[in-house]
Design a protein around this motif. Structure first.
Motif, PDB file in Angstrom:
ATOM      1  N   GLY A   1      13.558 -13.133 -14.577  1.00 32.13           N
ATOM      2  CA  GLY A   1      14.301 -14.151 -15.319  1.00 32.13           C
ATOM      3  C   GLY A   1      13.407 -15.229 -15.889  1.00 32.13           C
ATOM      4  O   GLY A   1      13.687 -15.783 -16.952  1.00 32.13           O
ATOM      5  N   PHE A   2      12.316 -15.551 -15.202  1.00 37.74           N
ATOM      6  CA  PHE A   2      11.380 -16.563 -15.684  1.00 37.74           C
ATOM      7  C   PHE A   2      10.402 -15.984 -16.696  1.00 37.74           C
ATOM      8  O   PHE A   2       9.580 -16.720 -17.237  1.00 37.74           O
ATOM      9  CB  PHE A   2      10.615 -17.201 -14.533  1.00 37.74           C
ATOM     10  N   GLY A   3      10.472 -14.675 -16.936  1.00 38.57           N
ATOM     11  CA  GLY A   3       9.672 -14.102 -18.021  1.00 38.57           C
ATOM     12  C   GLY A   3       8.620 -13.091 -17.631  1.00 38.57           C
ATOM     13  O   GLY A   3       7.817 -12.686 -18.476  1.00 38.57           O
ATOM     14  N   ALA A   4       8.594 -12.657 -16.358  1.00 36.75           N
ATOM     15  CA  ALA A   4       7.650 -11.599 -15.988  1.00 36.75           C
ATOM     16  C   ALA A   4       8.050 -10.289 -16.661  1.00 36.75           C
ATOM     17  O   ALA A   4       9.227 -10.044 -16.925  1.00 36.75           O
ATOM     18  CB  ALA A   4       7.616 -11.412 -14.471  1.00 36.75           C
ATOM     19  N   ASP A   5       7.065  -9.449 -16.939  1.00 34.08           N
ATOM     20  CA  ASP A   5       7.330  -8.173 -17.598  1.00 34.08           C
ATOM     21  C   ASP A   5       7.574  -7.049 -16.609  1.00 34.08           C
ATOM     22  O   ASP A   5       8.236  -6.066 -16.928  1.00 34.08           O
ATOM     23  CB  ASP A   5       6.146  -7.800 -18.503  1.00 34.08           C
ATOM     24  N   ASP A   6       7.044  -7.189 -15.409  1.00 38.59           N
ATOM     25  CA  ASP A   6       7.189  -6.133 -14.416  1.00 38.59           C
ATOM     26  C   ASP A   6       6.982  -6.741 -13.046  1.00 38.59           C
ATOM     27  O   ASP A   6       6.458  -7.857 -12.899  1.00 38.59           O
ATOM     28  CB  ASP A   6       6.166  -5.017 -14.683  1.00 38.59           C
ATOM     29  N   TYR A   7       7.385  -6.002 -12.000  1.00 43.31           N
ATOM     30  CA  TYR A   7       7.325  -6.501 -10.632  1.00 43.31           C
ATOM     31  C   TYR A   7       6.909  -5.340  -9.734  1.00 43.31           C
ATOM     32  O   TYR A   7       7.564  -4.300  -9.719  1.00 43.31           O
ATOM     33  CB  TYR A   7       8.707  -7.011 -10.217  1.00 43.31           C
ATOM     34  N   LEU A   8       5.815  -5.527  -9.020  1.00 43.31           N
ATOM     35  CA  LEU A   8       5.289  -4.470  -8.163  1.00 43.31           C
ATOM     36  C   LEU A   8       5.198  -4.986  -6.730  1.00 43.31           C
ATOM     37  O   LEU A   8       4.556  -6.008  -6.465  1.00 43.31           O
ATOM     38  CB  LEU A   8       3.902  -4.037  -8.654  1.00 43.31           C
ATOM     39  N   ASN A   9       5.877  -4.293  -5.811  1.00 41.27           N
ATOM     40  CA  ASN A   9       5.905  -4.718  -4.421  1.00 41.27           C
ATOM     41  C   ASN A   9       4.632  -4.306  -3.681  1.00 41.27           C
ATOM     42  O   ASN A   9       4.151  -3.191  -3.833  1.00 41.27           O
ATOM     43  CB  ASN A   9       7.102  -4.104  -3.696  1.00 41.27           C
ATOM     44  N   LYS A  10       4.130  -5.207  -2.848  1.00 38.81           N
ATOM     45  CA  LYS A  10       3.054  -4.862  -1.919  1.00 38.81           C
ATOM     46  C   LYS A  10       3.670  -4.201  -0.689  1.00 38.81           C
ATOM     47  O   LYS A  10       4.762  -4.582  -0.269  1.00 38.81           O
ATOM     48  CB  LYS A  10       2.298  -6.111  -1.474  1.00 38.81           C
ATOM     49  N   PRO A  11       2.976  -3.243  -0.083  1.00 42.58           N
ATOM     50  CA  PRO A  11       1.709  -2.648  -0.532  1.00 42.58           C
ATOM     51  C   PRO A  11       1.954  -1.622  -1.629  1.00 42.58           C
ATOM     52  O   PRO A  11       3.024  -1.028  -1.702  1.00 42.58           O
ATOM     53  CB  PRO A  11       1.183  -1.983   0.734  1.00 42.58           C
ATOM     54  N   PHE A  12       0.973  -1.445  -2.491  1.00 43.43           N
ATOM     55  CA  PHE A  12       1.077  -0.466  -3.565  1.00 43.43           C
ATOM     56  C   PHE A  12      -0.250   0.280  -3.669  1.00 43.43           C
ATOM     57  O   PHE A  12      -1.289  -0.200  -3.210  1.00 43.43           O
ATOM     58  CB  PHE A  12       1.411  -1.135  -4.897  1.00 43.43           C
ATOM     59  N   SER A  13      -0.208   1.442  -4.284  1.00 36.30           N
ATOM     60  CA  SER A  13      -1.435   2.207  -4.476  1.00 36.30           C
ATOM     61  C   SER A  13      -2.148   1.731  -5.734  1.00 36.30           C
ATOM     62  O   SER A  13      -1.519   1.230  -6.674  1.00 36.30           O
ATOM     63  CB  SER A  13      -1.114   3.704  -4.595  1.00 36.30           C
ATOM     64  N   MET A  14      -3.441   1.875  -5.751  1.00 30.45           N
ATOM     65  CA  MET A  14      -4.219   1.490  -6.925  1.00 30.45           C
ATOM     66  C   MET A  14      -3.872   2.366  -8.134  1.00 30.45           C
ATOM     67  O   MET A  14      -3.949   1.929  -9.279  1.00 30.45           O
ATOM     68  CB  MET A  14      -5.716   1.594  -6.619  1.00 30.45           C
ATOM     69  N   VAL A  15      -3.457   3.587  -7.863  1.00 30.36           N
ATOM     70  CA  VAL A  15      -3.055   4.486  -8.952  1.00 30.36           C
ATOM     71  C   VAL A  15      -1.823   3.942  -9.662  1.00 30.36           C
ATOM     72  O   VAL A  15      -1.759   3.897 -10.898  1.00 30.36           O
ATOM     73  CB  VAL A  15      -2.780   5.910  -8.410  1.00 30.36           C
ATOM     74  N   VAL A  16      -0.837   3.490  -8.876  1.00 30.14           N
ATOM     75  CA  VAL A  16       0.391   2.929  -9.463  1.00 30.14           C
ATOM     76  C   VAL A  16       0.071   1.634 -10.196  1.00 30.14           C
ATOM     77  O   VAL A  16       0.554   1.400 -11.314  1.00 30.14           O
ATOM     78  CB  VAL A  16       1.445   2.682  -8.369  1.00 30.14           C
TER      79      VAL A  16
ATOM     80  N   ILE B   1       2.838 -10.291 -18.045  1.00 29.20           N
ATOM     81  CA  ILE B   1       2.642 -10.749 -16.672  1.00 29.20           C
ATOM     82  C   ILE B   1       3.259  -9.736 -15.722  1.00 29.20           C
ATOM     83  O   ILE B   1       4.456  -9.434 -15.817  1.00 29.20           O
ATOM     84  CB  ILE B   1       3.268 -12.140 -16.449  1.00 29.20           C
ATOM     85  N   LEU B   2       2.436  -9.225 -14.827  1.00 32.27           N
ATOM     86  CA  LEU B   2       2.883  -8.279 -13.810  1.00 32.27           C
ATOM     87  C   LEU B   2       2.819  -8.973 -12.457  1.00 32.27           C
ATOM     88  O   LEU B   2       1.735  -9.345 -12.001  1.00 32.27           O
ATOM     89  CB  LEU B   2       1.995  -7.038 -13.828  1.00 32.27           C
ATOM     90  N   ILE B   3       3.966  -9.190 -11.836  1.00 30.87           N
ATOM     91  CA  ILE B   3       4.004  -9.804 -10.516  1.00 30.87           C
ATOM     92  C   ILE B   3       3.619  -8.771  -9.466  1.00 30.87           C
ATOM     93  O   ILE B   3       4.119  -7.647  -9.479  1.00 30.87           O
ATOM     94  CB  ILE B   3       5.403 -10.367 -10.214  1.00 30.87           C
ATOM     95  N   ILE B   4       2.733  -9.176  -8.559  1.00 34.02           N
ATOM     96  CA  ILE B   4       2.381  -8.340  -7.407  1.00 34.02           C
ATOM     97  C   ILE B   4       2.688  -9.180  -6.169  1.00 34.02           C
ATOM     98  O   ILE B   4       2.036 -10.188  -5.931  1.00 34.02           O
ATOM     99  CB  ILE B   4       0.904  -7.903  -7.446  1.00 34.02           C
ATOM    100  N   SER B   5       3.673  -8.776  -5.400  1.00 31.51           N
ATOM    101  CA  SER B   5       4.120  -9.649  -4.327  1.00 31.51           C
ATOM    102  C   SER B   5       4.658  -8.869  -3.140  1.00 31.51           C
ATOM    103  O   SER B   5       5.225  -7.781  -3.295  1.00 31.51           O
ATOM    104  CB  SER B   5       5.215 -10.589  -4.847  1.00 31.51           C
ATOM    105  N   ALA B   6       4.497  -9.471  -1.947  1.00 40.20           N
ATOM    106  CA  ALA B   6       5.093  -8.903  -0.739  1.00 40.20           C
ATOM    107  C   ALA B   6       6.558  -9.283  -0.629  1.00 40.20           C
ATOM    108  O   ALA B   6       7.286  -8.743   0.201  1.00 40.20           O
ATOM    109  CB  ALA B   6       4.333  -9.395   0.489  1.00 40.20           C
ATOM    110  N   LYS B   7       7.005 -10.215  -1.464  1.00 43.68           N
ATOM    111  CA  LYS B   7       8.413 -10.622  -1.464  1.00 43.68           C
ATOM    112  C   LYS B   7       9.198  -9.588  -2.272  1.00 43.68           C
ATOM    113  O   LYS B   7       9.051  -9.512  -3.491  1.00 43.68           O
ATOM    114  CB  LYS B   7       8.560 -12.016  -2.071  1.00 43.68           C
ATOM    115  N   ASP B   8      10.007  -8.805  -1.585  1.00 46.47           N
ATOM    116  CA  ASP B   8      10.643  -7.675  -2.256  1.00 46.47           C
ATOM    117  C   ASP B   8      12.162  -7.782  -2.323  1.00 46.47           C
ATOM    118  O   ASP B   8      12.842  -6.795  -2.573  1.00 46.47           O
ATOM    119  CB  ASP B   8      10.251  -6.353  -1.578  1.00 46.47           C
ATOM    120  N   SER B   9      12.703  -8.982  -2.143  1.00 51.81           N
ATOM    121  CA  SER B   9      14.154  -9.138  -2.221  1.00 51.81           C
ATOM    122  C   SER B   9      14.602  -9.074  -3.673  1.00 51.81           C
ATOM    123  O   SER B   9      13.835  -9.387  -4.598  1.00 51.81           O
ATOM    124  CB  SER B   9      14.588 -10.473  -1.609  1.00 51.81           C
ATOM    125  N   ASP B  10      15.853  -8.679  -3.887  1.00 53.44           N
ATOM    126  CA  ASP B  10      16.390  -8.628  -5.243  1.00 53.44           C
ATOM    127  C   ASP B  10      16.376 -10.005  -5.892  1.00 53.44           C
ATOM    128  O   ASP B  10      16.154 -10.133  -7.106  1.00 53.44           O
ATOM    129  CB  ASP B  10      17.819  -8.080  -5.227  1.00 53.44           C
TER     130      ASP B  10
END
Length: 231
Positions: A93-108, A76-85
């Motif tokens: 902690g709930f089990g996501a594998d990665d976290y990507l902040n919006k906005p992001f590039s399609m390449v990333v 599970i890869l979270i994609i979110s505008a919520k970027d707080s620690d």
């Protein structure tokens, strides 16, 4: 066969942009626009990865993440505008594998998706040595073919990241790993002081395999350096 991705994003413009790009990369993409719709799809179909927004109607992303982790270890890869620690730590902690902040590039995004699916595929296919089926340390038995872990005779459900971290330690039973090494090997990305991700996954892994997580016997802290197997 192309990998199947479930994209859970309520912003239809963003969803269409991501879907179009991933389809160009030869992924099969199914979309859901709220948490309940995603839950229904997950009951009917299997996916190789989930892209999950946090701010969803009907059922928010955190609640959906917790429900998925009750029965599945799908990446599970979270994609979110919520970027707080706090949000990042909660998601991991709930089990996501990665976290990507919006906005992001399609390449990333594509690189993160490829890395997550590649890691799981490697572990499902187990080891390059077909005769090596399990790795054992004390009361831990890690099955490379079934992608499962037994601790003191009990099957323990780990996320893909937790499984990879445990496999890393069990495969190198005398080695001390720095946080930078762990991040580079498991996340396959440059380490930029991303301690939260590592700390959360180590803590959750300890909670699942240690009798006393506050006094770990399997994964021990080497102060000022990193972690090692408790040999």
């Amino acid at each position: 066969m192309p990998n199947r991705i479930l994209l859970v994003e309520d912003d239809r413009e963003i969803s269409q942009l991501i879907e179009s790009h991933l389809k160009q990369e030869n992924y099969i993409v199914c979309t859901a626009f709220d948490g309940e719709e995603a839950g229904v799809l997950l009951q009917k179909e299997k996916f190789d990865l989930i892209l999950l927004d946090l701010m969803l109607p009907k059922m928010n992303g955190m609640e959906l993440l917790k429900r998925i982790r009750e029965t599945s270890v799908v990446p599970i890869l979270i994609i979110s505008a919520k970027d707080s620690d706090i949000d990042k730590v909660m998601g991991l902690g709930f089990g996501a594998d990665d976290y990507l902040n919006k906005p992001f590039s399609m390449v990333v995004l594509t690189a993160r998706v490829q890395a997550a699916i590649r890691r799981v595929t490697q572990y499902i296919q187990a080891d390059s040595n077909p005769d090596l089926q399990t790795i054992q340390f004390k009361d831990i038995i890690l099955d490379l073919h079934l992608f499962s872990v037994q601790v003191r005779g009990e099957i323990i459900q780990l996320t893909s990241k937790e499984f990879q971290i445990l496999k890393l330690f069990l495969s190198h039973q005398s080695k001390v790993f720095t946080k930078e090494q762990i991040y580079q090997l498991i996340w396959e990305d440059a380490y930029l002081g991303n301690e939260n991700a590592i700390n959360v996954h180590i803590r959750r892994l300890r909670e699942k395999i240690e009798e006393d997580p506050s006094n770990p016997q399997y994964i021990r802290t080497v102060w000022g350096i990193g972690y090692k197997l408790g040999v």
